[in-house]
Design a protein around this motif. Structure first.
Motif, PDB file in Angstrom:
ATOM      1  N   GLU A 170       0.746  -1.199   0.041  1.00  0.00           N
ATOM      2  CA  GLU A 170      -0.101  -0.091   0.091  1.00  0.00           C
ATOM      3  C   GLU A 170       0.690   1.288  -0.026  1.00  0.00           C
ATOM      4  OE1 GLU A 170       1.377  -0.547   4.244  1.00  0.00           O
ATOM      5  OE2 GLU A 170       0.705  -1.845   2.563  1.00  0.00           O
ATOM      6  N   GLN A 171       1.984   0.990   0.590  1.00  0.00           N
ATOM      7  CA  GLN A 171       2.929   2.396   0.426  1.00  0.00           C
ATOM      8  C   GLN A 171       3.668   2.427  -0.690  1.00  0.00           C
ATOM      9  OE1 GLN A 171       3.514   4.209   3.562  1.00  0.00           O
ATOM     10  NE2 GLN A 171       1.770   3.209   4.249  1.00  0.00           N
ATOM     11  N   LEU A 172       4.166   1.476  -1.545  1.00  0.00           N
ATOM     12  CA  LEU A 172       4.512   1.471  -2.757  1.00  0.00           C
ATOM     13  C   LEU A 172       3.293   2.126  -3.718  1.00  0.00           C
ATOM     14  CD1 LEU A 172       6.434   0.374  -4.964  1.00  0.00           C
ATOM     15  CD2 LEU A 172       5.474  -1.563  -5.071  1.00  0.00           C
ATOM     16  N   ARG A 173       2.112   1.526  -3.531  1.00  0.00           N
ATOM     17  CA  ARG A 173       1.278   2.413  -4.256  1.00  0.00           C
ATOM     18  C   ARG A 173       1.035   3.677  -4.377  1.00  0.00           C
ATOM     19  NH1 ARG A 173      -0.008   1.409  -9.083  1.00  0.00           N
ATOM     20  NH2 ARG A 173       0.508  -0.769  -8.324  1.00  0.00           N
ATOM     21  N   MET A 174       1.249   4.315  -2.933  1.00  0.00           N
ATOM     22  CA  MET A 174       1.214   5.630  -2.696  1.00  0.00           C
ATOM     23  C   MET A 174       2.071   6.369  -3.604  1.00  0.00           C
ATOM     24  SD  MET A 174       0.350   5.564   1.315  1.00  0.00           S
ATOM     25  CE  MET A 174       0.446   7.361   1.423  1.00  0.00           C
ATOM     26  N   LEU A 175       3.408   5.918  -3.573  1.00  0.00           N
ATOM     27  CA  LEU A 175       4.615   6.385  -4.267  1.00  0.00           C
ATOM     28  C   LEU A 175       4.134   6.447  -5.837  1.00  0.00           C
ATOM     29  CD1 LEU A 175       7.655   5.370  -2.159  1.00  0.00           C
ATOM     30  CD2 LEU A 175       6.292   7.170  -1.754  1.00  0.00           C
ATOM     31  N   VAL A 176       3.696   5.246  -6.388  1.00  0.00           N
ATOM     32  CA  VAL A 176       3.625   5.214  -7.834  1.00  0.00           C
ATOM     33  C   VAL A 176       2.439   6.287  -8.115  1.00  0.00           C
ATOM     34  CG1 VAL A 176       2.429   3.872  -9.488  1.00  0.00           C
ATOM     35  CG2 VAL A 176       4.284   2.793  -8.136  1.00  0.00           C
ATOM     36  N   GLU A 177       1.599   6.620  -7.173  1.00  0.00           N
ATOM     37  CA  GLU A 177       0.229   7.225  -7.698  1.00  0.00           C
ATOM     38  C   GLU A 177       0.596   8.893  -7.262  1.00  0.00           C
ATOM     39  OE1 GLU A 177      -2.884   5.716  -5.378  1.00  0.00           O
ATOM     40  OE2 GLU A 177      -3.282   4.258  -6.772  1.00  0.00           O
ATOM     41  N   ASP A 178       1.597   9.012  -6.324  1.00  0.00           N
ATOM     42  CA  ASP A 178       2.133  10.289  -6.014  1.00  0.00           C
ATOM     43  C   ASP A 178       3.680  10.589  -5.715  1.00  0.00           C
ATOM     44  OD1 ASP A 178       2.387  13.119  -5.099  1.00  0.00           O
ATOM     45  OD2 ASP A 178       1.350  12.819  -3.302  1.00  0.00           O
ATOM     46  N   PRO A 179       4.497  10.628  -6.758  1.00  0.00           N
ATOM     47  CA  PRO A 179       5.909  10.802  -6.837  1.00  0.00           C
ATOM     48  C   PRO A 179       6.443  11.772  -5.994  1.00  0.00           C
ATOM     49  CG  PRO A 179       5.061  10.300  -8.920  1.00  0.00           C
ATOM     50  CD  PRO A 179       4.049  10.525  -8.282  1.00  0.00           C
ATOM     51  N   SER A 180       5.525  12.760  -5.557  1.00  0.00           N
ATOM     52  CA  SER A 180       5.995  14.076  -4.645  1.00  0.00           C
ATOM     53  C   SER A 180       6.362  13.422  -3.341  1.00  0.00           C
ATOM     54  CB  SER A 180       5.025  15.140  -4.620  1.00  0.00           C
ATOM     55  OG  SER A 180       3.764  14.749  -3.952  1.00  0.00           O
ATOM     56  N   LEU A 181       5.888  12.068  -3.061  1.00  0.00           N
ATOM     57  CA  LEU A 181       6.333  11.618  -1.885  1.00  0.00           C
ATOM     58  C   LEU A 181       7.523  10.890  -1.587  1.00  0.00           C
ATOM     59  CD1 LEU A 181       2.696   9.900  -1.123  1.00  0.00           C
ATOM     60  CD2 LEU A 181       3.705  12.114   0.031  1.00  0.00           C
ATOM     61  N   ILE A 182       8.152  10.627  -2.611  1.00  0.00           N
ATOM     62  CA  ILE A 182       9.281  10.168  -2.815  1.00  0.00           C
ATOM     63  C   ILE A 182      10.470  10.732  -1.643  1.00  0.00           C
ATOM     64  CG2 ILE A 182      11.385   9.334  -4.168  1.00  0.00           C
ATOM     65  CD1 ILE A 182       9.578   8.852  -6.288  1.00  0.00           C
ATOM     66  N   ALA A 232       5.853   3.706  15.814  1.00  0.00           N
ATOM     67  CA  ALA A 232       7.242   3.827  15.683  1.00  0.00           C
ATOM     68  C   ALA A 232       7.672   2.543  14.878  1.00  0.00           C
ATOM     69  CB  ALA A 232       8.060   3.860  16.823  1.00  0.00           C
ATOM     70  N   GLU A 233       6.920   1.486  15.055  1.00  0.00           N
ATOM     71  CA  GLU A 233       7.126   0.139  14.215  1.00  0.00           C
ATOM     72  C   GLU A 233       6.742   0.004  12.928  1.00  0.00           C
ATOM     73  OE1 GLU A 233       9.257  -1.830  15.511  1.00  0.00           O
ATOM     74  OE2 GLU A 233       9.518  -1.678  17.620  1.00  0.00           O
ATOM     75  N   GLN A 234       5.888   0.812  12.539  1.00  0.00           N
ATOM     76  CA  GLN A 234       5.288   1.017  11.298  1.00  0.00           C
ATOM     77  C   GLN A 234       6.124   1.650  10.327  1.00  0.00           C
ATOM     78  OE1 GLN A 234       1.298   2.411  11.571  1.00  0.00           O
ATOM     79  NE2 GLN A 234       0.844   1.231  13.510  1.00  0.00           N
ATOM     80  N   PHE A 235       6.006   1.331   9.052  1.00  0.00           N
ATOM     81  CA  PHE A 235       6.690   1.952   7.899  1.00  0.00           C
ATOM     82  C   PHE A 235       5.507   2.766   7.164  1.00  0.00           C
ATOM     83  CE2 PHE A 235       7.718   1.847   3.360  1.00  0.00           C
ATOM     84  CZ  PHE A 235       9.015   2.244   3.503  1.00  0.00           C
ATOM     85  N   ASP A 236       5.938   4.090   7.232  1.00  0.00           N
ATOM     86  CA  ASP A 236       5.205   5.165   6.587  1.00  0.00           C
ATOM     87  C   ASP A 236       5.657   6.315   5.807  1.00  0.00           C
ATOM     88  OD1 ASP A 236       3.164   7.215   6.381  1.00  0.00           O
ATOM     89  OD2 ASP A 236       2.636   7.592   8.502  1.00  0.00           O
ATOM     90  N   VAL A 237       5.440   6.232   4.453  1.00  0.00           N
ATOM     91  CA  VAL A 237       6.072   6.943   3.612  1.00  0.00           C
ATOM     92  C   VAL A 237       5.613   8.494   3.472  1.00  0.00           C
ATOM     93  CG1 VAL A 237       6.777   5.178   1.918  1.00  0.00           C
ATOM     94  CG2 VAL A 237       4.645   6.529   1.697  1.00  0.00           C
ATOM     95  N   THR A 238       4.747   8.831   4.518  1.00  0.00           N
ATOM     96  CA  THR A 238       4.040   9.989   4.596  1.00  0.00           C
ATOM     97  C   THR A 238       4.548  10.760   6.043  1.00  0.00           C
ATOM     98  OG1 THR A 238       2.030   9.466   5.798  1.00  0.00           O
ATOM     99  CG2 THR A 238       2.129   9.402   3.372  1.00  0.00           C
ATOM    100  N   ARG A 239       5.309  10.078   6.481  1.00  0.00           N
ATOM    101  CA  ARG A 239       5.890  10.308   8.277  1.00  0.00           C
ATOM    102  C   ARG A 239       6.427  11.838   8.141  1.00  0.00           C
ATOM    103  NH1 ARG A 239       6.372   7.347  12.757  1.00  0.00           N
ATOM    104  NH2 ARG A 239       6.262   5.425  11.530  1.00  0.00           N
ATOM    105  N   ARG A 240       5.843  12.728   8.889  1.00  0.00           N
ATOM    106  CA  ARG A 240       6.451  14.272   9.015  1.00  0.00           C
ATOM    107  C   ARG A 240       6.110  14.633  10.479  1.00  0.00           C
ATOM    108  NH1 ARG A 240       4.773  14.788   3.799  1.00  0.00           N
ATOM    109  NH2 ARG A 240       6.476  15.166   2.302  1.00  0.00           N
TER     110      ARG A 240
END
Length: 394
Positions: free
Chosen positions: A246-258, A314-322
């Motif tokens: 689901e995190q990969l899909r987010m990056l594919v759909e919105d490269p600004s999250l890279i 903390a144990e989760q992988f979240d590409v939107t973490r800020r």
């Protein structure tokens, strides 16, 4: 904590237990050392080089007596000499200089990715990812393209001598690199070029320049740190995306999250597991007595999952973490000098990669390199799915 297998597996449960029950943990292994797992404690130690020295080395203690290196690298130098060296070397890593490298980095990434074909199984770690940072570092140093693969072999041996797949010893690799770098320096003494070696040879701060030994030491450090850590960030970061589709899909759909995804990969995988410091006097920390001369191992992977800083996720992988104030690049005096370059390489790689491929499927077991400091990916077979209707980032 002192064995490669600890890092090849999943250290997160052990880290979590140590943070909760023994954040300043003594082990008698390898002559004895303290394992530090809490974020604030690592920040405390990293910002006090007068109490915790790097001069005896930053690798995991091995039980052998340690003395200061008579020809130290930047990473094993304490202030005030460290500050002077850092100012000199930073001449080659100014924001302007690093940003100017993006077109060349993007060209290297595209050239490597051109060998990858959708729907066809390929070896991703060595066959694809490892080619990127070593070519960038070699290009940065002005080394000819025909030497790139030899660079990679020397670099692997420098950090992975415990791995049975590596035939060169770390001493043999160091000797070969020394000879090679000496030749590059001799060529630049005759004629400067538009490369990092020339920049560093001409750098001065307050009338002082790098000595030959200091330049040689930094080139060794740059090859290993700039190559191994970045390739493992990309490979391990890709595995994190595979494990979290689901995190990969987010990056594919919105490269600004890279860019934020790269920061989360750094936090989540922590490509450098630790650095070691040596107490210069007795210090009390969380009720434990660290004695003068004892080693303290700063476990960055544990700190980067600290619930006090990163909360319930903390144990989760979240590409939107800020925000994401991870310690993957270290902290204090010895924070990684090349962090901007590493971020740029990873960002460009994933921009180009995800513009071409929107699916990654593991087709076999992932084999890790046996190392306590940089336990990277040795073998990783994948099948890629082609992205449709998207042009590569320009």
């Amino acid at each position: 904590m002192h064995l490669p297998d600890f890092y090849i597996g999943d250290p997160a449960p052990a880290y979590r237990d140590l943070r909760r029950n023994s954040p300043v943990h003594w082990t008698s292994a390898n002559g004895g050392f303290w394992g530090i797992t809490r974020y604030e404690d690592i920040k405390f130690i990293g910002s006090r080089p007068h109490l915790f020295s790097s001069a005896k080395g930053v690798l995991m203690p091995d039980g052998k007596p340690r003395t200061a290196d008579p020809r130290p690298m930047l990473i094993t130098t304490d202030p005030p000499r460290h500050n002077a060296l850092r100012k000199l070397i930073s001449k080659g890593f100014t924001p302007r200089h690093v940003n100017a490298m993006e077109p060349d980095i993007r060209a290297i990434v595209r050239g490597v990715l051109d060998s990858a074909e959708a729907g066809v199984e390929l070896e991703y770690a060595e066959g694809l990812v490892a080619k990127v940072p070593v070519r960038i570092i070699a290009d940065l140093l002005g080394a000819p393209a025909e030497d790139w693969e030899q660079f990679r072999a020397w670099s692997d041996a420098s950090v992975g001598s415990a791995d049975p797949g590596i035939t060169l010893t770390s001493q043999e690799a160091f000797g070969a690199l020394t000879t090679y770098f000496r030749r590059l320096i001799e060529l630049r003494e005759q004629r400067r070029a538009n490369d990092l070696i020339s920049i560093l040879m001409d750098a001065e701060v307050d009338g002082e320049s790098l000595s030959h030994d200091e330049l040689m030491s930094f080139l060794h450090l740059l090859l290993v740190a700039g190559n191994e850590t970045t390739r493992n960030l990309i490979a391990l970061g890709t595995i994190a995306l595979v494990d979290h589709p689901e995190q990969l899909r987010m990056l594919v759909e919105d490269p600004s999250l890279i860019p934020s995804a790269v920061e989360e990969m750094l936090r989540y995988v922590s490509p450098v597991t630790h650095m070691t410091r040596w107490a210069t006097e007795d210090v009390e920390l969380r009720g434990r007595s660290i004695r003068e001369g004892q080693a303290v191992v700063l476990l960055y992977g544990a700190a980067n999952r600290d619930e006090d800083v990163f909360g319930d996720t903390a144990e989760q992988f979240d590409v939107t973490r800020r925000p994401n104030p991870h310690l993957a690049f270290g902290t204090g005096e010895h924070a990684c000098l090349g962090l901007s370059l590493a971020r740029l390489e990873a960002r460009v790689f994933f921009e180009e990669f995800l513009a071409r491929f929107d699916r990654v499927e593991l087709t076999g077991e992932v084999l890790r390199m046996r190392s306590t400091m940089v336990p990277g990916v040795r073998t990783m077979h994948v099948r890629l799915g082609a992205a449709s209707g998207k042009a590569p980032v320009r």
